[in-house]
Scaffold this motif. Structure first.
Motif, mmCIF file in Angstrom:
data_model
loop_
_atom_site.group_PDB
_atom_site.id
_atom_site.type_symbol
_atom_site.label_atom_id
_atom_site.label_comp_id
_atom_site.label_asym_id
_atom_site.label_seq_id
_atom_site.Cartn_x
_atom_site.Cartn_y
_atom_site.Cartn_z
ATOM 1 N N ASP A 196 62.638 80.548 -10.693
ATOM 2 C CA ASP A 196 62.110 81.503 -9.720
ATOM 3 C C ASP A 196 62.018 80.834 -8.353
ATOM 4 O O ASP A 196 62.161 79.619 -8.227
ATOM 5 C CB ASP A 196 60.751 82.064 -10.160
ATOM 6 N N ASP A 198 59.989 79.709 -5.025
ATOM 7 C CA ASP A 198 58.628 79.360 -4.644
ATOM 8 C C ASP A 198 58.576 79.174 -3.134
ATOM 9 O O ASP A 198 59.470 78.560 -2.553
ATOM 10 C CB ASP A 198 58.208 78.047 -5.323
ATOM 11 N N ASP A 241 57.391 83.500 -5.841
ATOM 12 C CA ASP A 241 55.962 83.184 -5.759
ATOM 13 C C ASP A 241 55.646 82.666 -4.364
ATOM 14 O O ASP A 241 56.391 81.855 -3.824
ATOM 15 C CB ASP A 241 55.584 82.061 -6.745
HETATM 16 CA CA CA Z 1 57.243 79.465 -9.587
#
Ligand code: CA
Ligand code: DGT
Ligand code: CA
Ligand code: ZN
Length: 584
Positions: A196, A198, A241
């Motif tokens: 993912d 960040d 995120d």
């Molecule tokens: Ca992450």
């Protein structure tokens, strides 16, 4: 948005319209417009500015407005409404390979299926096979597709992650409440595959920053949202995120969220062994002091944190606990290669085989980019699926390249094309061109393109035999892996590297974002054995020249410096090295 991003949205609109069961002509018009845009050879921006969208085939008034809206703002009200009008579970089903809009409509209409879990249950109980137009075989395929998605949905190519991260980072940078910000995690470390995204930002008003993050265009849903952090899912399924911290915490949080986890563990241990405590909030003199952030050891930057722990700065790419601590302790972190060190690419295609762009166009484009040289290494005849050249077409190509080079030289240009071939390594390790043909070329790349069913020992022998040919300069994409698609051949990689070391053959770091082959984990060994690297685009289109930048990032992960990479050399030096290989 650029043309490719706009094209992607239009294509998605076409699919969504089909999913809704709208007029097929309408949906096809979007798909066609998407193809038209991706095929553009000039910037979309320019076409819009000059009011020429309407001159493109199949782009009527409605599409012109939508394209303009997307290009200017990165969003499109029509697209957002269309998405909102379809149950989100149905859109997710599109991510399962083998399932198109038509089948999804049928599953929805006849079995009421509106999500992956429901679909899986229906397959397992045999209800899908019983439907008209499906059957056992297609039910099995769907189950495989679901399993595949489960494994790969949370893994993305670096190039896709970067494309998704860029606009998010731009939004953070321009946010008035953001003091500092950066990507973190595996993207900042330049990993080839990303779980993912960040992001980290520092601010005095975290709520305002979180708020605008959760409203970014291109978000499918917000999965978690707090005062100082949020997680979102972008269209296409990628997660991002964001954490917002105070500016005093920023360097500590940046180091922590850049990772890797393995690197962080050693950092923390190192702090402890020096009587300190390190966490994402700061560096402290004791466990008690960690309770009061004001007592943290002041560090403005990550450099300061490393220095407090007796370490030289470790570039993010090396933070994998693969020897960076020993090197940083002794001040032996090398000055890693930069993509701007690269002078050109030694493995590329033209429209003589399966590339786009004529010799002329390639020369003009690469000269304009500021390259010093660019090799044309089209496929050899065994790669018939890629329109490989036989020796007579190759000689014709050499004459054309010669003429282009003559013109370049006459105009005083500081750029030249190099002649070459990406010659197939045949089943027994012999090459697709005889030595006397290879001897006429500036650069010879030898690659495997067929015969993948051989076992590891046979594959290894084939590559070694190719490396032993004095006319071969470079082994191309040596392990054959295709990221998220095909595993590397079961080679004995160290044996191949050793053979290259013994014969003075270079190994390619193929910079195509699906390859990045040879893997960065093997480069420290190759370097130790004295093998040199060529960071090659394997360009099949002009824009693929941009792969040099990605390839250099992966080379950095492999601890490579400018001296390890042959295509950082100016032409006279490279030319001497190319000749030296043959003299051996
Ligand atoms: Ca992450
Ligand atoms: P990914 O997302 O799978 O490509 O890999 P990363 O490295 O981006 O991992 P991610 O997103 O789970 O977390 C970002 C960074 O946060 C990670 O590189 C290190 C740090 N981190 C996360 N969880 C832990 C943990 O349990 N322990 C330590 N020491 N660090 C962690
Ligand atoms: Ca991550
Ligand atoms: Zn190639």
């Amino acid at each position: 948005m650029d043309k490719d991003q706009v094209a992607e949205v239009l294509e998605h609109i076409g699919v969504l319209l089909e999913l809704k069961g709208e007029n097929p002509f309408k949906s096809r018009a979007y798909a066609q417009a998407a193809r038209t845009l991706s095929g553009l050879t000039e910037p979309l921006e320019k076409i819009i500015a000059e009011n020429r969208l309407g001159t493109l085939p199949g782009i009527g008034q409605g599409l012109q407005e939508k394209i303009t809206e997307l290009a200017a703002s990165g969003r499109l009200a029509y697209y957002e409404e269309l998405q909102a009008s379809i149950p989100p579970g149905l859109i997710t089903l599109l991510e399962i390979s083998g399932l198109g809009p038509k089948k999804i409509r049928a599953l929805h209409a006849r079995l009421g299926i509106a999500g992956v879990d429901e679909l899986e249950a229906a397959c397992r109980s045999g209800r899908v096979a019983a439907l008209d137009g499906f059957g056992e075989k297609s039910q099995g395929k769907i189950l495989e597709g679901i399993e595949f998605r489960r494994q790969y949905a949370s893994r993305h190519l670096l190039v896709d992650a970067l494309a998704a991260a860029d606009p998010i980072l731009a939004a953070l940078r321009s946010h008035p409440d953001v003091i500092r910000c950066s990507p973190a995690g595996s993207v900042r470390r330049g990993k080839e595959i990303i779980g993912d995204l960040d992001f980290l930002a520092s601010s005095k008003s975290p709520a305002a920053v979180i708020d605008s993050f959760a409203r970014l265009p291109g978000i499918e849903r917000v999965i978690a949202r707090g005062e100082t952090k949020a997680s979102i899912i972008l269209y296409g399924g990628m997660q991002a995120d964001l954490r917002v911290v105070s500016d005093l915490e920023y360097p500590f949080a940046l180091a922590y969220f850049t990772g890797s986890k393995e690197h962080n563990i050693v950092m923390r241990q190192r702090a402890i062994s020096r009587g300190l405590r390190l966490n994402e909030y700061g560096l402290f003199r004791s466990v008690e002091e960690t309770r009061d952030p004001a007592l943290r050891v002041a560090c403005r930057t990550e450099e300061d944190i490393f220095a407090q722990l007796g370490l030289a700065y470790v570039p993010p790419e090396l933070r994998e606990d693969q020897g960076e601590f020993a090197a940083a302790e002794q001040g032996k972190i090398p000055r890693l290669i930069e993509w701007t060190d690269l002078k050109g690419s030694l493995h590329n295609h033209s429209n003589w085989s399966d590339g786009q762009g004529s010799i002329e166009e390639i020369a003009a484009y690469m000269q304009e980019l500021g390259c010093a040289y660019w090799a044309i290494t089209d496929h050899s005849r065994s790669s018939f699926q890629a329109s490989g050249l036989d020796s007579s077409r190759l000689r014709k190509q050499l004459r054309e390249i010669g003429q282009v080079n003559q013109r370049l030289a006459d105009s005083g240009a500081d750029f030249r094309l190099l002649t070459g071939a990406e010659v197939d390594i045949l089943g027994d390790g012999r090459l697709d061109f005889p030595d006397d043909v290879l001897a006429e070329l500036d650069v010879v790349v030898a690659s495997l393109h067929a015969g993948f069913s051989q076992n590891g020992a046979e594959m290894t022998r084939r590559l070694i035999r190719a490396a032993e040919n004095p006319f071969v300069h470079i082994l191309g994409h040596p392990t054959g892996r295709l990221l998220l698609e095909r595993e590397p051949y079961p080679l004995d990689e160290t044996a191949v590297i050793d053979a290259c070391a013994a014969t003075g053959t270079w190994i390619e770091l193929n910079a195509h974002p699906c390859r990045f082959d040879l893997d960065w984990r093997l480069w420290p060994y190759a370097k130790k054995q004295g093998v040199r690297c060529a960071i090659n685009c394997d360009a099949h289109r002009l824009e693929h020249a941009g792969f040099l930048r990605l390839g250099a990032g992966i080379a950095r992960k492999g601890w490579l410096t400018r001296n390890d990479v042959v295509n950082s050399l100016p032409w006279p030096k490279l030319s001497a090295l190319l000749a030296a290989k043959r003299a051996r």
